[in-house]
Design a protein around this motif. Structure first.
Motif, PDB file in Angstrom:
ATOM      1  N   SER A 124     -52.839  72.153  -6.188  1.00 26.02           N
ATOM      2  CA  SER A 124     -53.512  71.090  -6.941  1.00 26.02           C
ATOM      3  C   SER A 124     -54.431  71.717  -7.969  1.00 26.02           C
ATOM      4  N   ILE A 125     -54.302  71.267  -9.190  1.00 20.88           N
ATOM      5  CA  ILE A 125     -55.097  71.825 -10.288  1.00 20.88           C
ATOM      6  C   ILE A 125     -55.850  70.682 -10.955  1.00 20.88           C
ATOM      7  N   PRO A 126     -57.185  70.714 -10.923  1.00 17.06           N
ATOM      8  CA  PRO A 126     -57.935  69.652 -11.608  1.00 17.06           C
ATOM      9  C   PRO A 126     -57.805  69.799 -13.123  1.00 17.06           C
ATOM     10  N   VAL A 127     -57.451  68.724 -13.778  1.00 18.80           N
ATOM     11  CA  VAL A 127     -57.376  68.750 -15.240  1.00 18.80           C
ATOM     12  C   VAL A 127     -58.331  67.730 -15.845  1.00 18.80           C
ATOM     13  N   GLY A 128     -59.200  67.165 -15.010  1.00 15.45           N
ATOM     14  CA  GLY A 128     -60.199  66.215 -15.473  1.00 15.45           C
ATOM     15  C   GLY A 128     -61.045  65.850 -14.265  1.00 15.45           C
ATOM     16  N   ASP A 129     -62.120  65.092 -14.475  1.00 14.67           N
ATOM     17  CA  ASP A 129     -62.963  64.723 -13.340  1.00 14.67           C
ATOM     18  C   ASP A 129     -62.196  63.870 -12.330  1.00 14.67           C
ATOM     19  N   ASP A 130     -61.311  63.008 -12.790  1.00 19.56           N
ATOM     20  CA  ASP A 130     -60.525  62.194 -11.869  1.00 19.56           C
ATOM     21  C   ASP A 130     -59.031  62.320 -12.156  1.00 19.56           C
ATOM     22  N   LEU A 131     -58.636  63.438 -12.742  1.00 22.39           N
ATOM     23  CA  LEU A 131     -57.248  63.681 -13.088  1.00 22.39           C
ATOM     24  C   LEU A 131     -56.815  65.001 -12.493  1.00 22.39           C
ATOM     25  N   GLU A 132     -55.677  64.990 -11.828  1.00 26.87           N
ATOM     26  CA  GLU A 132     -55.245  66.177 -11.106  1.00 26.87           C
ATOM     27  C   GLU A 132     -53.751  66.393 -11.295  1.00 26.87           C
ATOM     28  N   LEU A 133     -53.368  67.654 -11.380  1.00 22.95           N
ATOM     29  CA  LEU A 133     -51.959  68.010 -11.475  1.00 22.95           C
ATOM     30  C   LEU A 133     -51.567  68.714 -10.187  1.00 22.95           C
ATOM     31  N   SER A 134     -50.460  68.307  -9.601  1.00 16.40           N
ATOM     32  CA  SER A 134     -50.010  68.923  -8.355  1.00 16.40           C
ATOM     33  C   SER A 134     -48.604  69.468  -8.567  1.00 16.40           C
ATOM     34  N   VAL A 135     -48.413  70.735  -8.203  1.00 18.74           N
ATOM     35  CA  VAL A 135     -47.094  71.364  -8.325  1.00 18.74           C
ATOM     36  C   VAL A 135     -46.677  71.821  -6.932  1.00 18.74           C
ATOM     37  N   ALA A 136     -45.494  71.442  -6.502  1.00 17.00           N
ATOM     38  CA  ALA A 136     -45.056  71.774  -5.142  1.00 17.00           C
ATOM     39  C   ALA A 136     -43.640  72.339  -5.162  1.00 17.00           C
TER      40      ALA A 136
END
Lengths: 178, 252
Positions: free
Chosen positions: B122-134
């Motif tokens: 999980s990579i935060p890209v904003g205060d309430d935005l997250e990118l998840s790579v699995a």
């Protein structure tokens, strides 16, 4: 709508803070190399791709990479071994998003395929094919201290063929101070 | 024009704001996070029960499957928790206990085993935005008498999550990478042993899904999502024709 989207993209690129760039970044990627065969089928191979990149300007770098994949086939009596090599040089644009960076790159590439047929471990016939083409890629990078992790997808397009490389890699800086 | 409209809609949904993410709205199955020790999660479909055991470790099982002798247990451990990157690994085992009846007595009942393995970041890209790579690996092994059949698959999943006060939006892309089938037949037709491995790419079965997780009351969640799969999958298990559906009702 298209002009608005382009303006928005330009504004986001200019507004994003540049991450501290180091002179040279070296590392390697591991992943799945999808070799485009005739008829639209793809052979799945494991590939290894060392690469290096250097920052030219904020958000712009120049990268060079080499990819290698080996495809063994056949059996002990009649075996075939195909080597895939690819060299590419590309310009990469970076878009920092918080702690991550989205990287898009494209540039010329040269692909070499060397196939050898064996008869009981004795090489009998071999052929070599050289093809120029265009390489491009999209990756997501995250910095953990000096270690940079990346995941993404690379493609190589030439006449009648489009190979894909789904990668997972890491790189470290060489020289310079952050 | 249609692509621009879809892009504009996605940008509108997933544009970041300055709010911090509340624990109540977090999507634990689409991120690298684990439940806190003692925290539980109960899903209506198949009776999925999840419990935080110790910090960064959770276990879950599907009670419905257990009741039907499909024993299953999954463990998820978050091994990296940094502001710029969180990562977890999840491993599981699914075993139809009924296959015990046939094991070792040659009456033809197969021994079946599923092994799922998942590495998620999980990579935060904003205060309430997250990118998840699995990266999700699944292996199925079946053996019957002196023969065995196995199939393993590897898939990559990228999710963009946007949290707000009442829930979360999610946009997930699924990219099957490869499918590997392995067969071993002993004394096929009374002759020699036969074995083979076939590895195929599965890129053409990519899919994309968009949905929302709504919260209700203090602990309830309803999740609704729909999407497209480029090639039809196994009916209901993978997709309904070209349509991907994600529906869930759970309490945490």
């Amino acid at each position: 709508m298209r002009r608005l989207a382009l303006l928005l993209l330009a504004a986001l690129l200019l507004a994003a803070p540049a991450r501290a760039e180091l002179p040279l970044q070296v590392g390697g990627d591991l992943g799945l190399f999808y070799r485009d065969e005739a008829g639209g089928n793809r052979t799945v191979l494991f590939g290894f791709a060392p690469r290096a990149s250097i920052a030219l300007r904020p958000h712009l770098r120049l990268a060079a990479g080499y990819l290698f994949a080996l495809a063994p086939a056949g059996d002990a009596i009649a075996a075939e071994r195909v080597q895939h090599h690819r060299l590419d040089v590309r310009a990469e644009l970076e878009w920092p998003v918080r702690a991550a960076t989205v990287v898009v790159g494209a540039g010329p590439a040269l692909a070499l395929t060397h196939a050898t047929l064996f008869d009981h471990d004795t090489a009998m016939i071999s052929s070599t094919t050289l093809r120029p083409g265009l390489a491009g890629g999209l990756a997501l990078e995250v910095d953990l201290g000096k270690l940079r992790l990346r995941t993404g997808v690379d493609t190589f397009a030439t006449r009648g063929r489009a190979d894909v490389f789904v990668l997972l890699g890491a790189s470290v800086p060489l020289g310079g101070a952050r | 024009m249609r692509c621009a409209l879809v892009l504009a809609l996605l940008l509108a949904i997933f544009s970041p704001s300055a709010r911090a993410v509340e624990e109540r709205v977090r999507l634990y199955d689409l991120s690298a996070d684990t439940l806190a020790p003692g925290q539980t999660d109960l899903g209506l479909f198949w009776g999925r029960y999840t419990r935080g055991i110790v910090p960064n470790l959770q276990l879950h099982t599907h009670i419905g499957g257990d009741a039907l002798t499909l024993l299953n247990v999954f463990a998820k451990y978050r091994f990296l928790d940094r502001p710029e990157l969180r990562a977890s690994i999840e491993a599981g085992l699914i075993w139809p206990a009924i296959s015990l009846l046939g094991a070792g007595n040659g009456n033809g009942v197969p021994l079946l085993l599923w092994v799922p393995l998942e590495l998620r970041t999980s990579i935060p890209v904003g205060d309430d935005l997250e990118l998840s790579v699995a990266w999700i690996y699944r292996a199925v092994v079946t053996s019957i008498s002196d023969s065995s059949f196995g199939q393993s698959s590897l898939r990559q999943e990228v999710s963009l999550l946007r949290y707000d006060k009442t829930g979360a939006w999610f946009f997930t892309g699924r990219f099957p990478l490869l499918v590997r089938s392995q067969t071993s037949l002993k004394s096929f037709l009374g002759k020699s042993d036969v074995s083979g491995v076939l590895t195929l790419d599965d890129l053409s079965s990519w899919g994309a899904l968009v949905g929302r997780d709504f919260t209700f009351g203090t602990t309830g969640h309803i999740r609704l999502g729909a999407g497209y799969r480029n090639t039809p999958g196994i009916l209901f298990y993978e997709s309904i024709g070209h349509v991907l559906v994600n529906v869930d009702l759970y309490w945490r």
